[in-house]
Design a protein around this motif. Structure first.
Motif, PDB file in Angstrom:
ATOM      1  N   PHE A  44      -1.484   1.311   7.997  1.00  0.00           N
ATOM      2  CA  PHE A  44      -2.206   0.741   6.874  1.00  0.00           C
ATOM      3  C   PHE A  44      -3.698   1.075   6.907  1.00  0.00           C
ATOM      4  O   PHE A  44      -4.309   1.141   7.977  1.00  0.00           O
ATOM      5  CB  PHE A  44      -2.087  -0.795   6.877  1.00  0.00           C
ATOM      6  CG  PHE A  44      -0.681  -1.302   6.731  1.00  0.00           C
ATOM      7  CD1 PHE A  44      -0.060  -1.360   5.493  1.00  0.00           C
ATOM      8  CD2 PHE A  44       0.032  -1.726   7.847  1.00  0.00           C
ATOM      9  CE1 PHE A  44       1.229  -1.829   5.366  1.00  0.00           C
ATOM     10  CE2 PHE A  44       1.329  -2.208   7.729  1.00  0.00           C
ATOM     11  CZ  PHE A  44       1.925  -2.257   6.475  1.00  0.00           C
TER      12      PHE A  44
ATOM     13  N   ALA B  94      -3.722  -5.505  10.900  1.00  0.00           N
ATOM     14  CA  ALA B  94      -2.470  -4.829  10.567  1.00  0.00           C
ATOM     15  C   ALA B  94      -2.416  -3.520  11.364  1.00  0.00           C
ATOM     16  O   ALA B  94      -3.428  -3.077  11.896  1.00  0.00           O
ATOM     17  CB  ALA B  94      -2.412  -4.555   9.068  1.00  0.00           C
TER      18      ALA B  94
ATOM     19  N   ARG C  50      -0.634   1.268   2.152  1.00  0.00           N
ATOM     20  CA  ARG C  50      -0.053   2.252   3.067  1.00  0.00           C
ATOM     21  C   ARG C  50      -0.950   3.478   3.199  1.00  0.00           C
ATOM     22  O   ARG C  50      -1.422   4.037   2.203  1.00  0.00           O
ATOM     23  CB  ARG C  50       1.338   2.664   2.590  1.00  0.00           C
ATOM     24  CG  ARG C  50       2.044   3.596   3.562  1.00  0.00           C
ATOM     25  CD  ARG C  50       3.531   3.651   3.300  1.00  0.00           C
ATOM     26  NE  ARG C  50       4.153   4.697   4.102  1.00  0.00           N
ATOM     27  CZ  ARG C  50       5.464   4.851   4.234  1.00  0.00           C
ATOM     28  NH1 ARG C  50       6.283   4.025   3.629  1.00  0.00           N
ATOM     29  NH2 ARG C  50       5.964   5.818   4.974  1.00  0.00           N
TER      30      ARG C  50
ATOM     31  N   THR D 151      -2.637  -9.711   3.773  1.00  0.00           N
ATOM     32  CA  THR D 151      -2.002 -10.189   4.991  1.00  0.00           C
ATOM     33  C   THR D 151      -3.069 -10.603   5.987  1.00  0.00           C
ATOM     34  O   THR D 151      -4.262 -10.365   5.768  1.00  0.00           O
ATOM     35  CB  THR D 151      -1.092  -9.102   5.608  1.00  0.00           C
ATOM     36  OG1 THR D 151      -0.319  -9.661   6.665  1.00  0.00           O
ATOM     37  CG2 THR D 151      -1.919  -7.938   6.153  1.00  0.00           C
TER      38      THR D 151
ATOM     39  N   SER E 266      -7.184  -0.762   5.204  1.00  0.00           N
ATOM     40  CA  SER E 266      -7.454  -2.144   4.816  1.00  0.00           C
ATOM     41  C   SER E 266      -8.943  -2.400   4.695  1.00  0.00           C
ATOM     42  O   SER E 266      -9.764  -1.595   5.132  1.00  0.00           O
ATOM     43  CB  SER E 266      -6.860  -3.113   5.856  1.00  0.00           C
ATOM     44  OG  SER E 266      -7.525  -2.981   7.107  1.00  0.00           O
TER      45      SER E 266
ATOM     46  N   GLU F  87       3.691  -6.794   4.125  1.00  0.00           N
ATOM     47  CA  GLU F  87       3.519  -5.531   4.853  1.00  0.00           C
ATOM     48  C   GLU F  87       4.780  -4.678   4.771  1.00  0.00           C
ATOM     49  O   GLU F  87       4.712  -3.462   4.535  1.00  0.00           O
ATOM     50  CB  GLU F  87       3.162  -5.817   6.309  1.00  0.00           C
ATOM     51  CG  GLU F  87       1.778  -6.413   6.507  1.00  0.00           C
ATOM     52  CD  GLU F  87       1.461  -6.635   7.971  1.00  0.00           C
ATOM     53  OE1 GLU F  87       1.994  -5.893   8.815  1.00  0.00           O
ATOM     54  OE2 GLU F  87       0.676  -7.561   8.270  1.00  0.00           O
TER      55      GLU F  87
END
Length: 295
Positions: A155, A150, A271, A146, A157, A133
């Motif tokens: 982020f 998050a 990101r 990950t 995802s 991360e």
């Protein structure tokens, strides 16, 4: 001055004629004459020596033509590069993967992606979820895996694994014959954990604290197989994801269900506020299609 003006000028220089250049470029002669005259006015020099219907480069025109040709060639090369990227013919992707999950999920995905996009290169970095991360935020990685959740402010995802942790014990452990135990029953045991840069490190400690005790950590590792081998040697207990537990040799360890669910939700993250290349965007879409559970 723009690239089109340079192209017009170079064609006149090649043809030694405004009329022939206009025919090649499919534009009118007054248009091309006006464009070249505007170049000369802008530069303050005469680029073409006009005599009758023919023209030739002046000394200044020779210098300008060489530089103009380099600019036009670079522009064409840039257009080709961008076309390659738009059509996913080339590119480079930096992906962060925790060591314990890379072999379980990604060889087939990477193989299929490479088969479809052979000129896109992939560089893999093995690190714990927390470092993955951080490296995505710093720009050192494009995407990574990950443990979710998050930070949604940072982020984007998608989730591709929704599992729980299980207890891994030595076969001679007093609780080894039970099917299910509570985390509080392990308060006297030594724990073998993943390193601090793994998201599970803090998650397991937090779960133990919630159960009423601070776990006694006797060893930390980045390798799930080393953790399981240490359990098999009777050195402590471990909490491992279901996917990892399926890889363990049942005659060496006992795997029990926890009454308290400690989630292990894996996701691909990138990101939120950063431009993603065409190759990276295609990897995200391609991997999501292959990895997400089919319902």
């Amino acid at each position: 001055m723009d690239i089109r003006h340079l192209q017009y000028f170079l064609e006149v220089a090649r043809q030694h004629s405004f009329t022939k250049a206009a025919q090649v470029l499919f534009i009118t002669q007054p248009t091309i004459s006006k464009t070249v005259k505007s170049l000369e006015d802008e530069l303050g020099v005469t680029l073409l020596d006009r005599y009758g219907k023919n023209v030739k480069l002046t000394d200044a025109g020779e210098v300008f033509a060489r530089q103009a040709q380099e600019i036009v060639t670079s522009f064409h090369n840039l257009s080709s590069e961008l076309d390659d990227l738009m059509n996913l013919k080339k590119g480079h992707i930096r992906i962060g993967l925790p060591p314990m999950i890379g072999a379980s999920f990604f060889p087939k995905v990477i193989g299929a992606f490479y088969k479809q996009y052979p000129n896109i290169t992939i560089e893999l970095f093995e690190d714990g979820g927390k470092k993955v991360e951080n490296d995505i935020l710093s720009g050192a990685l494009d995407v990574g895996v990950t443990v979710l959740p998050a930070d949604e402010d940072l982020f984007d995802s998608y989730i591709f694994v929704d599992e729980s942790l299980k207890v891994v014990l030595h076969p001679t452990h007093p609780l080894a014959e039970q099917d299910e135990i509570q985390l509080a029953e392990l308060s006297e045991d030594g724990f073998i954990l993943f390193r601090e840069d793994f998201s599970l490190h803090d998650r397991i400690i937090g779960a133990c604290q919630k159960a009423g005790y601070q776990p006694r950590i006797i060893y930390e590792s980045a390798q799930w197989d080393l953790i399981s081998n240490m359990v098999a040697a009777g050195l402590g207990v471990a909490l491992l994801p279901e996917t990892i537990c399926r890889e363990l040799r049942q005659e060496e360890v006992r795997i029990l269900k926890l009454k308290e669910r400690i989630p292990w939700d894996l996701g691909m993250v990138w990101r939120k506020d950063r431009y993603q290349s065409f190759a990276v965007r295609e990897w995200i879409a391609f991997s999501e299609k292959m990895l997400k559970p089919k319902h």
